[in-house]
Structures are given as C-alpha cells and as structure tokens.
Design a protein around this motif. Structure first.
Motif, PDB file in Angstrom:
ATOM      1  N   UNK A 214       0.803  -1.226   0.000  1.00  0.00           N
ATOM      2  CA  UNK A 214       0.000   0.000   0.000  1.00  0.00           C
ATOM      3  C   UNK A 214       0.832   1.270   0.000  1.00  0.00           C
ATOM      4  N   UNK A 215       0.196   2.335  -0.433  1.00  0.00           N
ATOM      5  CA  UNK A 215       0.793   3.672  -0.527  1.00  0.00           C
ATOM      6  C   UNK A 215      -0.208   4.658   0.046  1.00  0.00           C
ATOM      7  N   UNK A 226       6.057  -2.450   2.077  1.00  0.00           N
ATOM      8  CA  UNK A 226       5.962  -3.689   1.306  1.00  0.00           C
ATOM      9  C   UNK A 226       4.827  -4.553   1.848  1.00  0.00           C
ATOM     10  N   UNK A 227       4.211  -5.312   0.974  1.00  0.00           N
ATOM     11  CA  UNK A 227       3.214  -6.281   1.414  1.00  0.00           C
ATOM     12  C   UNK A 227       3.920  -7.441   2.114  1.00  0.00           C
ATOM     13  N   UNK A 242      -7.961  -4.853   5.418  1.00  0.00           N
ATOM     14  CA  UNK A 242      -7.041  -3.711   5.400  1.00  0.00           C
ATOM     15  C   UNK A 242      -7.753  -2.459   5.913  1.00  0.00           C
ATOM     16  N   UNK A 243      -8.957  -2.212   5.419  1.00  0.00           N
ATOM     17  CA  UNK A 243      -9.716  -1.026   5.825  1.00  0.00           C
ATOM     18  C   UNK A 243     -10.008  -1.048   7.314  1.00  0.00           C
ATOM     19  N   UNK A 244     -10.457  -2.194   7.833  1.00  0.00           N
ATOM     20  CA  UNK A 244     -10.774  -2.297   9.257  1.00  0.00           C
ATOM     21  C   UNK A 244      -9.541  -2.038  10.114  1.00  0.00           C
ATOM     22  N   UNK A 280      -1.597  -3.661   6.427  1.00  0.00           N
ATOM     23  CA  UNK A 280      -1.099  -4.676   5.492  1.00  0.00           C
ATOM     24  C   UNK A 280      -0.943  -6.030   6.179  1.00  0.00           C
ATOM     25  N   UNK A 281      -0.561  -6.019   7.455  1.00  0.00           N
ATOM     26  CA  UNK A 281      -0.433  -7.277   8.190  1.00  0.00           C
ATOM     27  C   UNK A 281      -1.793  -7.959   8.329  1.00  0.00           C
TER      28      UNK A 281
END
Length: 306
Positions: A214-215, A226-227, A242-244, A280-281
């Motif tokens: 993501x950026x 990095x992913x 990711x959003x949550x 990302x995690x």
C-alpha cells in the motif's frame, strides 16, 4: 462506538472444479466484523431479508459481537457470487436489493467514527440515505470511505465517479484500490487520482496495490510499505480487512472524532507508514485463508505489529 453503514450479503464462492460454498460478506459488513475482531465496539446499519441468507447474516454479526440495531425486511437478502480463478482472485456477479431505511439520529449520536462505501455509496435508492447519515454524523465523527467500485453494478462510470467524489469530499479517511481508481479514472495514474482526491478535503488517501504493497498520501507527504510475504488462499475480503485495521489504528492512536480532525490532518509520514504496516499485516492474514475471515488482534503480533 464505531458505526459502519452499508450492504451485507452472502458470497457464494465458486472454486474451479468445486461446488459453490456460501459465506457471509459485503464490504462494509466485513469492515464491521474486522473492527470488532480488533477489539472495538461497533454497530452495523444495513439491510437483509427475512430468509435463510438473512439469518446467516444476522447470526454472523452477533457471533462477532457486532451490534445490529436493524431488523430483517421483506426483500430478498443480497447475493454475490465470487468465481475464483486458479490463483484465487475473485470475479463477482451480484443479485442486489439496496433500500436502506431511514437512519435515526439516535443511532449516530454517540459515535466517533462512521465508515461507508462500496455498493451502498453508489447504488440507488439506498445511497441517498447513506449520504444523509454521513452529513448527520460528520459534525462529531470521523468519516471514512472506500468506493470498492463494481462496474457490473453501476455501469455508468460518470455516475459512479460523481458519487465517489461526493463521499470523498465528506470523508476524513479514504482508501481505494489501484483497480478502483483505474476504473473510475481510466488513463489517469492511480497516484495522481489519489492526489486529486486529497485536494477535495480528506486528511489522507490510501491506495492498495496488491502484492506491491500500500501507498498513502497526506498533507505531510507520502509513505509506502511492502506487502508482507504470505501464501495466498484467495483475495476475498483482503481490502476490507485492510480497511478495518487502518481504522483500528486511527482509533488506537486517538485520532477519531471530529474534535481531532485537525490532528488527523497533521498525521506524519512516519505515522502513515506505521498505519500501513498494521493494515497490510491484517490483509496478509486474511489472504492466507479462504473467504473473508479477518484477523483478531492477538494474531497480529506474529507479523511484527501490535
């Protein structure tokens, strides 16, 4: 209290050579479950039918400690059929009913964050009630938005773009995939589209880019991470996890609530990077297992985040 407004539906996941398997889903509902699993009190405002799929939806929300102030209606519950390819990527077909009852002011009084997006933020007639709710909550709550654009549902690109920009202008936190931005703005590089969105008023805009990581962009500048490496089972629900987690990080840092809006606008590049790593995690854990199955907070330290 956090609030998510949007669609709940049942995903019928069809893998190559296998029969369809039904899972409860819908991008906003997945975000509500993701927030609850990360330890936040959250209510979900949406709709579902008085049918077996509606029972699945309500039972799933209750099992994940998501408050559900609404009741079933007489329309059929919405269905999304996710057809997975050999790599586990999903293509969707939809059978939808999106008519949201009036959101009562008392349901929004004690909240510090309201999230919406996806089908709920573009499909009539329910989208009008969603916008009214956002306007009602914006004076005291952080607003977040994820378009999760589906051309098969809203084929008129100009209409979709108009609704997206209306919600971006009301939002504090915006997340979109690079694919969303390419579909909404063909010919425009996704990072440039994100910069245009930031100029509409939000504190930050985040672009997810699959395995590229993501950026994010804010007043302070840009950040990217990095992913995390992971073995992909499928990508269903990854963006919602990711959003949550992104919203969870904002709440954990006490940046939610309209009274902290200026603090959120001053978020640093270092904070942006920390936020991206956390989100990302969560997404990496979700893609490592089938279906929209977001992680609980206790699972995240294994990937080096808390």
């Amino acid at each position: 209290m956090l609030t998510v407004i949007g669609e709940a539906l049942v995903d019928e996941v069809l893998r190559p050579g296998a029969e369809a398997v039904a899972h409860v889903g819908g991008s906003p509902m997945n975000v509500a479950v993701g927030l609850a699993r990360l330890g936040h009190p959250v209510q979900f405002i949406g709709r579902f039918g008085r049918d077996p799929y509606g029972t699945m939806i309500s039972e799933h929300l209750h099992a994940n400690s998501v408050l559900l102030p609404g009741t079933p209606d007489e329309l059929p519950s919405s269905v999304a059929r996710a057809v997975l390819d050999a790599e586990g990527a999903a293509n969707y077909e939809f059978q939808l009913a999106w008519q949201l009852p009036e959101v009562l002011p008392r349901q929004l009084q004690a909240i510090t964050l309201l999230h919406t997006g996806s089908i709920a933020s573009m499909l009539e007639p329910g989208v009008h009630e969603v916008k009214k709710a956002v306007l009602s909550a914006r004076g005291h709550a952080t607003i977040s938005y994820d378009p999760n654009y589906r051309p098969s549902i809203v084929p008129d690109q100009a209409t979709a773009r108009s609704w997206a920009e209306a919600f971006v202008a009301l939002a504090d936190v915006v997340k979109a995939s690079d694919e969303d931005l390419q579909l909404l703005y063909p010919g425009l590089e996704p990072h440039e589209a994100a910069r245009n969105w930031l100029a509409l008023g939000p504190a930050l805009v985040v672009v997810t880019q699959g395995e590229k990581g993501p950026w994010a962009l804010a007043r302070s500048g840009e950040a990217s991470v990095a992913a995390p490496p992971t073995e992909v089972a499928d990508t269903v629900g990854a963006g919602d996890s990711f959003m949550a987690a992104l919203l969870s990080w904002i709440v954990d840092q006490e940046l939610d609530g309209a009274q902290r809006r200026e603090q959120l606008h001053q978020i640093s590049q270092q904070q942006l990077a920390e936020m991206l790593r956390f989100a990302a995690a969560a997404a990496a854990i979700t893609v490592s297992r089938p279906g929209a199955n977001p992680p609980s907070r206790h699972e995240l330290p294994a990937l080096g985040v808390r």
